[in-house]
Design an enzyme around this catalytic site. Structure first.
Site, PDB file in Angstrom:
ATOM      1  N   CYS A  65      40.207 -26.600  -8.706  1.00  0.00           N
ATOM      2  CA  CYS A  65      40.165 -26.481  -7.254  1.00  0.00           C
ATOM      3  C   CYS A  65      39.898 -27.850  -6.640  1.00  0.00           C
ATOM      4  CB  CYS A  65      39.048 -25.496  -6.868  1.00  0.00           C
ATOM      5  SG  CYS A  65      38.850 -25.248  -5.099  1.00  0.00           S
ATOM      6  N   LEU A  66      40.580 -28.141  -5.539  1.00  0.00           N
ATOM      7  CA  LEU A  66      40.370 -29.412  -4.850  1.00  0.00           C
ATOM      8  C   LEU A  66      38.951 -29.554  -4.335  1.00  0.00           C
ATOM      9  CD1 LEU A  66      43.728 -29.599  -2.843  1.00  0.00           C
ATOM     10  CD2 LEU A  66      43.138 -30.798  -4.972  1.00  0.00           C
ATOM     11  N   HIS A  75      39.156 -17.866  -1.458  1.00  0.00           N
ATOM     12  CA  HIS A  75      38.419 -18.829  -0.626  1.00  0.00           C
ATOM     13  C   HIS A  75      38.060 -18.221   0.731  1.00  0.00           C
ATOM     14  CE1 HIS A  75      38.054 -22.678  -2.608  1.00  0.00           C
ATOM     15  NE2 HIS A  75      39.331 -22.670  -2.976  1.00  0.00           N
ATOM     16  N   GLY A 128      47.537 -25.433  -3.309  1.00  0.00           N
ATOM     17  CA  GLY A 128      47.044 -24.553  -2.273  1.00  0.00           C
ATOM     18  C   GLY A 128      45.834 -25.141  -1.597  1.00  0.00           C
ATOM     19  N   HIS A 136      43.937 -17.247  -5.476  1.00  0.00           N
ATOM     20  CA  HIS A 136      42.908 -18.292  -5.433  1.00  0.00           C
ATOM     21  C   HIS A 136      42.570 -18.636  -3.981  1.00  0.00           C
ATOM     22  CE1 HIS A 136      41.095 -22.132  -7.126  1.00  0.00           C
ATOM     23  NE2 HIS A 136      41.217 -22.425  -5.845  1.00  0.00           N
ATOM     24  N   GLU A 137      43.596 -18.841  -3.163  1.00  0.00           N
ATOM     25  CA  GLU A 137      43.366 -19.220  -1.767  1.00  0.00           C
ATOM     26  C   GLU A 137      42.781 -18.074  -0.957  1.00  0.00           C
ATOM     27  OE1 GLU A 137      43.278 -22.320  -1.276  1.00  0.00           O
ATOM     28  OE2 GLU A 137      44.340 -22.750  -3.127  1.00  0.00           O
ATOM     29  N   GLN A 162      38.189 -25.026   3.053  1.00  0.00           N
ATOM     30  CA  GLN A 162      38.248 -26.283   2.309  1.00  0.00           C
ATOM     31  C   GLN A 162      38.421 -27.495   3.218  1.00  0.00           C
ATOM     32  OE1 GLN A 162      41.249 -24.594  -0.643  1.00  0.00           O
ATOM     33  NE2 GLN A 162      40.070 -26.051  -1.890  1.00  0.00           N
TER      34      GLN A 162
END
Length: 154
Positions: free
Chosen positions: A88-89, A134, A46, A130-131, A51
């Protein structure tokens, strides 16, 4: 399509509440394509607008055969519970246990502005939550599960 730089923890954009997308045009389509390519290149499941430095309510999720482009997403229903490891990225090298719903229903718009709704379970539900977090300036470690008492209705 192009790879975008992934914003890292400590950047203020990751803590901002994102504004809704209002224009459904070729620029949005290119952004979604770039985000998908960037997510896949980084081996993620995701990626959300902040991000890649865009403070708009937009996210992509890909788990198995399910690929979602979510514009202005809202969780309209959630049930069950799952506790699992998240990373997380934007936060390389860190992971923790997070409790999420096992099932979610998400209402969102597609790249053309058409209304969509989908129900997801397991990892896909986790990734959607999760997304969407963000988009509200929340990072996964803000919700670290530390064990202990859990309400029966969760």
């Amino acid at each position: 399509m192009a790879l975008r730089d992934i914003v890292k923890d400590g950047s203020t954009i990751l803590r901002k509440k994102c504004r809704e997308v209002e224009s459904f045009d070729d620029k949005l389509g290119k952004l979604l394509d770039d985000m998908h390519e960037t997510m896949k290149h980084a081996d993620g499941v995701g990626l959300a607008g902040p991000q890649v430095g865009i403070a708009r309510r937009i996210a992509v999720v890909e788990v198995g055969e399910t690929y979602l482009e979510m514009v202005n997403p809202v969780i309209v229903a959630a049930s069950g519970s799952q506790i699992g490891q998240e990373a997380c990225l934007s936060v390389p090298g860190k992971s923790c246990m997070v409790e999420r719903p096992m099932n979610v229903t998400v209402a969102y718009l597609d790249r053309r502005g058409e209304k969509r709704e989908g129900s997801f379970t397991g990892l896909t539900a986790r990734a959607c939550c999760h997304e969407i977090d963000h988009l509200d300036g929340v990072l996964f470690y803000d919700k670290e599960y530390r064990g202990g008492y859990r309400r029966a209705d969760k």
